[in-house]
Write a protein that holds these residues in place. Structure first.
Motif, PDB file in Angstrom:
ATOM      1  N   PHE A  15      96.887  63.936  88.778  1.00 15.48           N
ATOM      2  CA  PHE A  15      97.559  63.357  87.620  1.00 15.48           C
ATOM      3  C   PHE A  15      96.640  62.293  87.018  1.00 15.48           C
ATOM      4  CE2 PHE A  15      99.123  61.468  91.555  1.00 15.48           C
ATOM      5  CZ  PHE A  15      98.804  60.126  91.382  1.00 15.48           C
ATOM      6  N   ILE A  16      96.871  62.008  85.752  1.00 21.04           N
ATOM      7  CA  ILE A  16      96.006  61.089  85.002  1.00 21.04           C
ATOM      8  C   ILE A  16      96.673  59.720  84.936  1.00 21.04           C
ATOM      9  CG2 ILE A  16      94.856  60.683  82.790  1.00 21.04           C
ATOM     10  CD1 ILE A  16      95.232  63.803  82.358  1.00 21.04           C
ATOM     11  N   MET A  17      95.928  58.693  85.335  1.00 22.36           N
ATOM     12  CA  MET A  17      96.437  57.324  85.313  1.00 22.36           C
ATOM     13  C   MET A  17      95.762  56.452  84.263  1.00 22.36           C
ATOM     14  SD  MET A  17      96.912  56.350  89.362  1.00 22.36           S
ATOM     15  CE  MET A  17      97.084  54.612  88.990  1.00 22.36           C
ATOM     16  N   ALA A  18      94.591  56.869  83.784  1.00 17.60           N
ATOM     17  CA  ALA A  18      93.834  56.037  82.849  1.00 17.60           C
ATOM     18  C   ALA A  18      93.052  56.928  81.890  1.00 17.60           C
ATOM     19  CB  ALA A  18      92.869  55.125  83.619  1.00 17.60           C
ATOM     20  N   ASP A  19      92.702  56.380  80.728  1.00 15.05           N
ATOM     21  CA  ASP A  19      92.026  57.159  79.693  1.00 15.05           C
ATOM     22  C   ASP A  19      90.730  57.799  80.195  1.00 15.05           C
ATOM     23  OD1 ASP A  19      93.996  56.551  77.856  1.00 15.05           O
ATOM     24  OD2 ASP A  19      92.910  54.851  76.988  1.00 15.05           O
ATOM     25  N   GLN A  22      90.042  58.991  82.928  1.00 12.17           N
ATOM     26  CA  GLN A  22      90.270  60.102  83.848  1.00 12.17           C
ATOM     27  C   GLN A  22      90.636  61.399  83.114  1.00 12.17           C
ATOM     28  OE1 GLN A  22      93.376  58.827  86.523  1.00 12.17           O
ATOM     29  NE2 GLN A  22      92.130  57.247  87.492  1.00 12.17           N
ATOM     30  N   GLU A  23      91.061  61.296  81.863  1.00  9.89           N
ATOM     31  CA  GLU A  23      91.654  62.449  81.184  1.00  9.89           C
ATOM     32  C   GLU A  23      90.676  63.614  81.046  1.00  9.89           C
ATOM     33  OE1 GLU A  23      94.614  63.321  77.428  1.00  9.89           O
ATOM     34  OE2 GLU A  23      93.243  61.612  77.295  1.00  9.89           O
ATOM     35  N   PHE A  24      89.480  63.372  80.520  1.00  7.50           N
ATOM     36  CA  PHE A  24      88.520  64.453  80.299  1.00  7.50           C
ATOM     37  C   PHE A  24      88.062  65.049  81.623  1.00  7.50           C
ATOM     38  CE2 PHE A  24      84.169  65.672  78.316  1.00  7.50           C
ATOM     39  CZ  PHE A  24      84.609  66.965  78.112  1.00  7.50           C
ATOM     40  N   ILE A  25      87.911  64.196  82.645  1.00  8.71           N
ATOM     41  CA  ILE A  25      87.474  64.684  83.956  1.00  8.71           C
ATOM     42  C   ILE A  25      88.517  65.636  84.546  1.00  8.71           C
ATOM     43  CG2 ILE A  25      86.945  63.990  86.334  1.00  8.71           C
ATOM     44  CD1 ILE A  25      85.874  61.334  85.124  1.00  8.71           C
ATOM     45  N   VAL A  26      89.784  65.218  84.511  1.00  4.40           N
ATOM     46  CA  VAL A  26      90.853  66.074  85.055  1.00  4.40           C
ATOM     47  C   VAL A  26      90.953  67.373  84.257  1.00  4.40           C
ATOM     48  CG1 VAL A  26      93.347  66.249  85.393  1.00  4.40           C
ATOM     49  CG2 VAL A  26      92.150  64.155  86.053  1.00  4.40           C
ATOM     50  N   GLN A  27      90.885  67.273  82.942  1.00  8.19           N
ATOM     51  CA  GLN A  27      90.982  68.473  82.109  1.00  8.19           C
ATOM     52  C   GLN A  27      89.840  69.445  82.391  1.00  8.19           C
ATOM     53  OE1 GLN A  27      91.120  66.856  78.143  1.00  8.19           O
ATOM     54  NE2 GLN A  27      93.333  66.506  78.197  1.00  8.19           N
ATOM     55  N   LYS A  28      88.622  68.924  82.482  1.00  6.79           N
ATOM     56  CA  LYS A  28      87.458  69.790  82.690  1.00  6.79           C
ATOM     57  C   LYS A  28      87.467  70.412  84.087  1.00  6.79           C
ATOM     58  CE  LYS A  28      84.724  70.596  80.213  1.00  6.79           C
ATOM     59  NZ  LYS A  28      84.498  71.788  79.334  1.00  6.79           N
ATOM     60  N   MET A  29      87.832  69.630  85.100  1.00  2.00           N
ATOM     61  CA  MET A  29      87.882  70.183  86.461  1.00  2.00           C
ATOM     62  C   MET A  29      88.959  71.253  86.586  1.00  2.00           C
ATOM     63  SD  MET A  29      87.066  66.944  88.999  1.00  2.00           S
ATOM     64  CE  MET A  29      86.695  67.987  90.417  1.00  2.00           C
ATOM     65  N   ALA A  30      90.084  71.058  85.885  1.00  4.73           N
ATOM     66  CA  ALA A  30      91.139  72.076  85.897  1.00  4.73           C
ATOM     67  C   ALA A  30      90.706  73.321  85.133  1.00  4.73           C
ATOM     68  CB  ALA A  30      92.421  71.501  85.300  1.00  4.73           C
ATOM     69  N   LEU A  65      98.166  68.009  86.622  1.00  7.23           N
ATOM     70  CA  LEU A  65      99.571  67.627  86.441  1.00  7.23           C
ATOM     71  C   LEU A  65      99.800  66.851  85.152  1.00  7.23           C
ATOM     72  CD1 LEU A  65     100.385  66.479  90.094  1.00  7.23           C
ATOM     73  CD2 LEU A  65     101.368  68.467  88.916  1.00  7.23           C
ATOM     74  N   GLY A  66      98.723  66.494  84.467  1.00  6.52           N
ATOM     75  CA  GLY A  66      98.845  65.742  83.225  1.00  6.52           C
ATOM     76  C   GLY A  66      99.023  64.241  83.463  1.00  6.52           C
ATOM     77  N   TRP A  67      99.422  63.553  82.395  1.00  8.06           N
ATOM     78  CA  TRP A  67      99.606  62.097  82.477  1.00  8.06           C
ATOM     79  C   TRP A  67     100.799  61.753  83.374  1.00  8.06           C
ATOM     80  CZ3 TRP A  67      97.004  57.807  80.968  1.00  8.06           C
ATOM     81  CH2 TRP A  67      95.869  58.012  80.171  1.00  8.06           C
ATOM     82  N   HIS A  68     100.621  60.724  84.171  1.00 10.92           N
ATOM     83  CA  HIS A  68     101.646  60.342  85.148  1.00 10.92           C
ATOM     84  C   HIS A  68     102.975  60.001  84.491  1.00 10.92           C
ATOM     85  CE1 HIS A  68     101.895  55.919  84.446  1.00 10.92           C
ATOM     86  NE2 HIS A  68     100.701  56.111  83.922  1.00 10.92           N
ATOM     87  N   ASP A  69     102.922  59.381  83.311  1.00 12.94           N
ATOM     88  CA  ASP A  69     104.167  58.935  82.683  1.00 12.94           C
ATOM     89  C   ASP A  69     104.876  60.056  81.905  1.00 12.94           C
ATOM     90  OD1 ASP A  69     102.133  59.040  80.823  1.00 12.94           O
ATOM     91  OD2 ASP A  69     102.651  57.160  79.819  1.00 12.94           O
ATOM     92  N   ARG A  70     104.257  61.225  81.844  1.00 10.16           N
ATOM     93  CA  ARG A  70     104.900  62.371  81.196  1.00 10.16           C
ATOM     94  C   ARG A  70     105.293  63.432  82.219  1.00 10.16           C
ATOM     95  NH1 ARG A  70     100.034  63.005  76.870  1.00 10.16           N
ATOM     96  NH2 ARG A  70     100.014  60.822  76.159  1.00 10.16           N
ATOM     97  N   LEU A  71     104.984  63.180  83.469  1.00  9.77           N
ATOM     98  CA  LEU A  71     105.250  64.149  84.532  1.00  9.77           C
ATOM     99  C   LEU A  71     106.681  63.994  85.032  1.00  9.77           C
ATOM    100  CD1 LEU A  71     104.187  66.291  86.556  1.00  9.77           C
ATOM    101  CD2 LEU A  71     103.430  64.378  88.015  1.00  9.77           C
ATOM    102  N   ASN A  88     110.887  67.530  88.139  1.00 13.30           N
ATOM    103  CA  ASN A  88     111.027  68.983  88.246  1.00 13.30           C
ATOM    104  C   ASN A  88     109.701  69.699  88.031  1.00 13.30           C
ATOM    105  OD1 ASN A  88     113.775  68.930  88.809  1.00 13.30           O
ATOM    106  ND2 ASN A  88     114.390  69.131  86.661  1.00 13.30           N
ATOM    107  N   ALA A  89     108.941  69.247  87.028  1.00 13.87           N
ATOM    108  CA  ALA A  89     107.644  69.873  86.756  1.00 13.87           C
ATOM    109  C   ALA A  89     106.694  69.643  87.930  1.00 13.87           C
ATOM    110  CB  ALA A  89     107.046  69.304  85.471  1.00 13.87           C
ATOM    111  N   PHE A  90     106.749  68.459  88.514  1.00 15.97           N
ATOM    112  CA  PHE A  90     105.905  68.164  89.673  1.00 15.97           C
ATOM    113  C   PHE A  90     106.243  69.096  90.826  1.00 15.97           C
ATOM    114  CE2 PHE A  90     105.821  65.770  93.751  1.00 15.97           C
ATOM    115  CZ  PHE A  90     104.442  65.830  93.956  1.00 15.97           C
TER     116      PHE A  90
END
Length: 369
Positions: A292-296, A298-306, A314-320, A323-325
Motif C-alpha cells: 500500500f502507498i503511504m507517501a507520494d 512511493q506511488e510510482f515505485i508501487v505502480q511500476k513494481m505491480a 493495494l493503492g493508497w492506504h486512505d482509499r483502501l 473489504n477490498a483489502f
C-alpha cells in the motif's frame, strides 16, 4: 587514491513522520564504506534517526531543528539557510572528502552552496524533482531509469536502477525461495513509523476474518510507532500475533522480541507492506508482497513494481477499504502460481551488491581526476 582513507559525511534524517527509509539505506552505504577502511559520520536532526544510527556505532553530528540565519549568503527558508551554514563549518572542520545527501528538503542553491567544500557531492534521490547540481546522482529504485534524468553537466555520474539499490548486506546471498502451497505466516510492516496506524487497522481486519484465524502474524514494530500499546493488547488477546523489532524499543517494551529483518521475511509466506525500501528486501527474500502507498514518493515505485509483476498493488492506504483489502489478500493466498511467479521475479531484481557498486563508482570517480 585506492589506498587513501576518505572522510565521508552523510546527511539524512529519520523520524515518526518521515519514516526511517533514508536512514536505513544510508546505513547500508555507510557500512560498505566502513568495510573499505574509510571514516564515516552522519549529520542528522531527529531523535529516532540519530538513535538508529548509533546502533551501528557511527558518529552523529546533530543539527538543530530550527536556527536563525546568521552570516551566510545562502538564500532560502531560515532553517535551510542555517543548516547550510552549519554544514559548511562541519565539512571544513572534519575535512570531509565526500558528502552524501539523502533528503527531500533541498533546492538548487543548497547543492551549489555545499558543492565547493567537498571533492564529491553525492545525492541519493527517488523523484527527480529538478536537475541536481551534484557530482553523482544515485537512484536505486526500479523507477530510476524511467524518470528521464537529464545530466546537470557532462561530468555528472548517474547511477540508476536496481543494480544500485542500497539494500543491506543481510539480504545478499540468500537461498532460492521455496514457496509453500499453503500460506501459514503473514508479515505486516509499515517500516520505521506508522503515523496513520495502518498496522493496527489491517491486523484487526485480518484477525476478525474466519479464514485468517489459523494464520500466524509476524508484525514488525518500528522505532517511530506511536501506538505500540494497541499492538501489545492485540498480541495479548490473540495467540497467533507476534511482535518483533530491530531497534532499541525492545528495551522499553519487553513484549516485543528482537529480530533481524531478513529472518522474518524468509519465514513469512506472504507480506503486507508499505511501499518503501522494504519492497526490495522482500524481493531479495522471494516473499510475495501486497503493498500500500503511504507517501507520494512511493506511488510510482508501487505502480511500476505491480505493473512488472513483482508485487500486488493495494493503492493508497486512505482509499483502501477493509473489504477490498481482504478480497485481495484471500485471492493471493489462494493463487499459488502467482505467489511462485512473484517470488521468482523478486529474487532476480536485486542481488545485494548495490552499495558495493556505488562505493566503487564514487571512489573511481575520484581516482579519475
Amino acid at each position: 587514491m585506492g589506498s587513501q582513507i576518505l572522510n565521508i559525511a552523510i546527511r539524512a534524517d529519520g523520524g515518526k513522520q518521515i519514516g526511517m527509509g533514508h536512514i536505513m539505506r544510508c546505513l547500508s552505504l555507510a557500512n560498505a564504506f566502513r568495510q573499505g577502511g574509510h571514516r564515516v559520520s552522519f549529520i542528522s536532526k531527529l531523535d529516532e534517526g540519530i538513535e538508529r544510527i548509533g546502533l551501528d556505532q557511527f558518529a552523529v553530528i546533530r543539527l538543530p531543528l530550527v536556527e536563525q540565519a546568521t552570516k551566510c549568503s545562502f538564500f532560502g527558508d531560515a532553517e535551510r539557510l542555517a543548516e547550510t551554514c552549519k554544514m559548511i563549518d562541519i565539512l571544513s572542520d572534519d575535512k570531509i572528502d565526500i558528502l552524501i545527501i539523502d533528503s527531500y528538503h533541498v533546492n538548487e542553491e543548497y547543492f551549489r552552496t555545499l558543492k565547493p567544500h567537498v571533492k564529491r557531492l553525492v545525492y541519493v534521490d527517488d523523484i527527480n524533482a529538478f536537475p541536481y547540481p551534484a557530482d553523482i546522482i544515485v537512484n536505486g529504485n526500479i523507477t530510476g531509469k524511467y524518470l528521464t534524468y537529464r545530466k546537470y553537466n557532462e561530468q555528472q555520474l548517474l547511477l540508476l536502477g536496481p543494480c544500485y539499490n542500497m539494500i543491506r548486506s543481510e539480504f545478499s546471498h540468500l537461498p532460492v525461495r521455496i514457496v509453500n502451497e499453503q500460506v501459514q505466516e503473514i508479515m505486516l510492516t509499515t517500516g520505521g513509523s506508522d503515523p496513520y496506524h495502518i498496522t493496527t487497522r489491517l491486523l484487526r481486519v485480518m484477525l476478525q476474518h474466519e479464514q485468517c484465524r489459523t494464520l500466524r502474524f509476524n508484525v514488525l514494530v518500528g522505532g517511530g510507532f506511536a501506538n505500540i500499546n494497541d499492538l501489545i493488547s492485540l498480541q495479548h488477546s490473540h495467540e497467533n500475533v507476534f511482535l518483533f523489532a530491530n531497534s532499541a524499543i525492545i528495551h522499553e517494551f519487553p513484549e516485543i522480541v528482537y529480530s533481524e529483518i531478513s529472518p522474518l521475511m524468509l519465514r513469512s509466506d506472504l507480506a503486507i507492506s508499505a511501499g518503501g525500501s522494504s519492497l526490495y528486501e522482500f524481493a531479495a527474500c522471494g516473499t510475495p508482497v501486497m503493498a500500500f502507498i503511504m507517501a507520494d514518493n512511493q506511488e510510482f515505485i508501487v505502480q511500476k513494481m505491480a505493473e512488472l509483476g513483482y508485487i500486488h498493488n493495494l493503492g493508497w492506504h486512505d482509499r483502501l477499504t477493509d473489504n477490498a483489502f481482504m478480497d485481495g489478500l484471500l485471492t493471493l493466498i489462494n493463487a499459488v502460481q502467482q505467489r511462485k511467479d512473484m517470488s521468482c521475479k523478486g529474487q532476480s531484481l536485486v542481488d545485494g551488491k548495490g552499495t558495493e557498486r556505488i562505493v566503487n563508482r564514487i571512489i573511481q570517480s575520484l581516482e579519475a581526476n
